[in-house]
Design an enzyme around this catalytic site. Structure first.
Site, short mmCIF file in Angstrom:
data_model
loop_
_atom_site.label_atom_id
_atom_site.label_comp_id
_atom_site.label_asym_id
_atom_site.label_seq_id
_atom_site.Cartn_x
_atom_site.Cartn_y
_atom_site.Cartn_z
N LYS A 200 0.83 -1.21 0.00
CA LYS A 200 0.00 0.00 0.00
C LYS A 200 0.86 1.26 0.00
O LYS A 200 0.62 2.20 -0.76
CB LYS A 200 -0.93 -0.04 1.21
CG LYS A 200 -1.99 1.03 1.23
CD LYS A 200 -2.95 0.78 2.38
CE LYS A 200 -3.97 1.88 2.51
NZ LYS A 200 -4.89 1.63 3.63
N GLU A 206 9.85 -4.91 4.31
CA GLU A 206 10.00 -6.24 3.69
C GLU A 206 9.71 -6.23 2.19
O GLU A 206 10.52 -6.73 1.40
CB GLU A 206 9.11 -7.25 4.42
CG GLU A 206 9.51 -7.50 5.88
CD GLU A 206 8.88 -6.53 6.86
OE1 GLU A 206 8.98 -6.76 8.08
OE2 GLU A 206 8.28 -5.52 6.40
N GLU A 347 -4.43 -8.51 14.96
CA GLU A 347 -4.01 -7.17 14.55
C GLU A 347 -5.19 -6.20 14.64
O GLU A 347 -5.01 -5.02 14.93
CB GLU A 347 -3.44 -7.18 13.13
CG GLU A 347 -2.80 -5.86 12.74
CD GLU A 347 -1.98 -5.92 11.47
OE1 GLU A 347 -0.74 -6.11 11.55
OE2 GLU A 347 -2.58 -5.80 10.38
N LYS A 490 9.44 -1.38 14.38
CA LYS A 490 10.00 -0.90 13.11
C LYS A 490 10.93 0.28 13.35
O LYS A 490 12.02 0.38 12.76
CB LYS A 490 8.88 -0.50 12.15
CG LYS A 490 8.00 -1.63 11.69
CD LYS A 490 6.92 -1.08 10.75
CE LYS A 490 5.96 -2.16 10.30
NZ LYS A 490 4.93 -1.62 9.38
#
Length: 525
Positions: A200, A206, A347, A490
Site C-alpha cells: 500500500k 520487507e 491485529e 520498526k
C-alpha cells in the site's frame, strides 16, 4: 454529512447486559448440563454453502438472551450502519472502512472501484491465458508475489486453497529473511517470470527490500533494463514510488486508503488469486463475500451469524477466562487459514484502549493459534484435552472432498466430529489409571461446515470472520482498523540495522541488553 462512529458513554463492563452475563457466568454451568432437546437445530444457522453449528458452546437460553441484550446496549446496529455508509470509523486515521465496496456489483460501487476492478481482472486474464507475454515472447509460467501481512496472507490462503494442478506457479515472498528470497526465486527463468509487488505504501521494509532484490535478480540474468516494464506489476496507493521503481502506469493498480491491508484481498491485491483461479473464480469469490455482507446488514441479531460468533467470543473471552482460541481446519487446502485469521483477529482487536483513548478495562482479543487437521491431534490436542488452560475452538470442515479418495475423507470428517465431541463431553475413567485416562471436556467449540471448497464458499467464510472481528471491536469499543502497536519495533530496528550494516555505533542509544547482543553479533560475524 456523515457522522463519526460513537462510543457508548459507558465502558462495556458497566453495561447492564455485561453485568447480567457476569452473574450468569458465576453459575459455571457445564455444557453437559445444558438442555439438549432440539438444541443442535436451534443453535445452528445456514447461509448459502455454509453451516455454522454452535450447539457445543457453553450457553443456555438465558445466556443467549443476555448476549443479545449486550449487542443492543453496545449500539451494534448503529455501528454496522456506520461501516457500510462510509463513516470514518477508523477514527485514529480519520478514514472510512469500505472494503465491502470492493465486492459490491458494478452498479453499487463508485466508478473508480468498478473501473479498476475491470482493469486488473482483464490484465490478469490476459496474463493467465498467455495473451500477454514476457519480453522474449514466451508466456509466463511463474509468478512471484511480493508483500507482507494482509498483502500476502489473504491472497496466499486463497491461492493455496483453490489452485489447480495445471495453473501458473504462484509463489509468495514475504519474509525479509534472505533464505525466503532465495527460495522464492530458485529455479525460475526471469524471461517467463512475472513479479507483482503488493504494498500500500510502497515503503514497507520487507516488500521494499524483497522487490529490490528481485529486480537485481532479474537484471543480472537478463541484462535488459527495458524488460522490467513487462515483468513487474505493482498494487499500491503510492503511485509515485512505484513509478520511481520502474513500473509503468499500465502495470500499476490502485488500492485506496480506506482499504486496510488485512481486508485487501478483494482489491487488485487479489491479482495473484485471479491468475490462479481465473476471472470467473474471482467473481465467485466476491459473490460469496457479498452474500455475507447482505446477510450481515439485513438479519436480526438472533439470526445474524457474524453477530452470533462475536457474542460467543465475548462470552468465552470475557466471562470464562479463555485467553486462547484455536482454529482447527480439517481440510489440507485450508492449512493457511489459521495464519490468516491470526492476523485478522489479533491485529484488528489486540488493543487496550477504547476509541476515545481511555483504558478498555477488560480483555480484548484472545491469542489465536491452531493447526492442520489430524496432524494437530498427534501434536497439541493432548494439551487441549487434558491441559490446564481454558480455550475455545473453531472446527472448519468441508462436506464434499475435492478428490476421489472417499475413505480418506470419511476418516477426516470422522476425526473432526469426534474431536469436537470429545472436547465437549470428555470422559470419566475408572480404575487404577482413571485419573490419567479421564478427559475433563466442557470446552466450547463451533463447527463451520462448507458444502464444498469453492471460490463462493471460501469468500463467504472469510467475510464471515471479517464481520465477526468488526462486531468484537464495536462491543469492546476499540478501533479494529488501526495497528499502531506494530510501529515501535520498526522504528527501533532502523538504528540497529545501520549499526549492523555499517559497524558505526557512534551516537547509538541502546539499552544494556541490546548493546551486549550487538557486540556478540559483531564478534560472530
Amino acid at each position: 454529512m456523515k457522522r463519526s462512529m460513537t462510543t457508548p458513554s459507558r465502558p462495556p463492563q458497566e453495561l447492564a447486559a455485561w453485568q447480567s452475563l457476569a452473574r450468569l457466568a458465576e453459575r459455571r454451568t457445564s455444557a453437559s448440563a445444558m438442555p439438549s432437546g432440539g438444541r443442535a437445530t436451534a443453535r445452528s444457522r445456514r447461509l448459502g454453502p455454509l453451516l455454522v453449528d454452535y450447539s457445543r458452546q457453553l450457553i443456555d437460553d438465558e445466556v443467549v438472551d443476555a448476549l443479545m441484550d449486550l449487542a443492543v446496549e453496545s449500539e451494534l446496529a448503529g455501528a454496522i450502519d456506520d461501516l457500510f455508509s462510509g463513516v470514518p470509523i477508523n477514527n485514529t486515521d480519520n478514514r472510512p472502512v469500505l472494503h465491502t465496496l470492493l465486492r459490491a456489483p458494478d452498479e453499487a460501487c463508485p466508478d473508480e472501484v468498478a473501473e479498476e476492478r475491470e482493469r486488473f481482472l482483464a490484465v490478469a486474464e490476459a496474463l493467465r491465458v498467455g495473451e500477454r507475454r514476457g519480453y522474449t515472447g514466451k508466456p509466463y509460467d511463474a509468478v512471484v508475489v511480493i508483500g507482507i501481512g494482509g498483502s500476502q496472507l489473504g491472497p496466499e490462503l486463497v491461492v493455496d486453497a483453490l489452485k489447480t494442478p495445471h495453473g501458473l506457479n504462484v509463489r509468495f515472498l514475504a519474509n525479509v529473511d534472505g533464505a525466503a528470497a532465495t527460495g522464492a526465486l530458485a529455479g525460475l527463468d526471469p524471461a517467463t517470470t512475472l513479479v507483482i509487488v503488493v504494498s500500500k505504501s510502497f515503503t514497507t521494509l520487507e516488500p521494499r527490500v524483497n522487490a529490490e532484490t528481485t529486480r537485481s535478480w532479474f537484471l543480472e540474468r537478463t541484462c535488459e533494463p527495458g524488460a522490467l516494464a513487462e515483468h513487474f506489476l505493482a498494487v499500491t496507493a503510492n503511485q509515485d514510488a512505484a513509478a520511481e521503481f520502474g513500473i509503468p502506469p499500465e502495470n500499476r493498480f490502485s488500492v485506496w486508503d480506506w482499504v486496510g491491508g488485512r481486508f485487501s484481498l478483494w482489491s487488485a491485491a487479489g491479482l495473484p488469486i485471479t491468475l490462479a483461479i481465473g476471472r470467473d473464480g474471482f467473481d465467485e469469490l466476491l459473490a460469496g463475500a457479498r452474500m455475507v455482507d447482505d446477510h450481515f446488514r439485513e438479519m436480526p441479531f438472533a439470526d445474524n451469524i457474524p453477530v452470533i460468533l462475536a457474542l460467543l467470543a465475548v462470552w468465552n473471552t470475557n466471562f470464562h477466562g479463555m485467553a486462547s482460541h484455536a482454529i482447527l481446519p480439517y481440510d489440507r487446502r485450508l492449512r493457511l487459514l489459521t495464519s490468516y485469521l491470526q492476523q485478522l483477529e489479533t491485529e484488528s482487536n489486540g488493543k487496550s484502549v477504547r476509541r476515545d483513548g481511555t483504558t478498555v478495562g477488560t480483555h480484548t482479543a484472545p491469542v489465536v493459534w491452531g493447526g492442520e487437521e489430524t496432524n494437530g491431534q498427534h501434536a497439541f490436542h493432548q494439551l487441549l484435552h487434558q491441559g490446564t488452560r481454558a480455550f475455545s475452538a473453531d472446527f472448519i470442515a468441508v462436506a464434499r472432498a475435492g478428490h476421489d479418495l472417499k475413505v480418506h475423507h470419511d476418516w477426516l470428517l470422522a476425526n473432526c466430529l469426534a474431536q469436537s465431541k470429545a472436547m465437549k463431553e470428555g470422559r470419566r475413567a475408572e480404575g487404577p489409571l482413571g485419573s490419567h485416562r479421564s478427559v475433563p471436556g466442557n470446552h466450547p467449540t463451533t463447527t463451520l461446515m462448507l458444502d464444498e471448497l469453492s471460490p463462493r464458499s471460501l469468500g463467504a467464510l472469510l467475510a464471515l470472520y471479517e464481520h465477526k472481528v468488526f462486531c468484537l471491536g464495536a462491543i469492546w469499543q476499540i478501533n479494529a482498523f488501526d495497528q499502531w502497536g506494530v510501529e515501535l519495533g520498526k522504528e527501533l530496528a532502523g538504528p540497529i540495522y545501520d549499526e549492523l550494516a555499517g559497524g558505526d555505533d557512534r551516537g547509538a542509544q541502546h539499552d544494556a541488553s541490546t548493546a551486549a547482543l550487538l557486540t556478540q553479533l559483531k564478534r560472530a560475524r
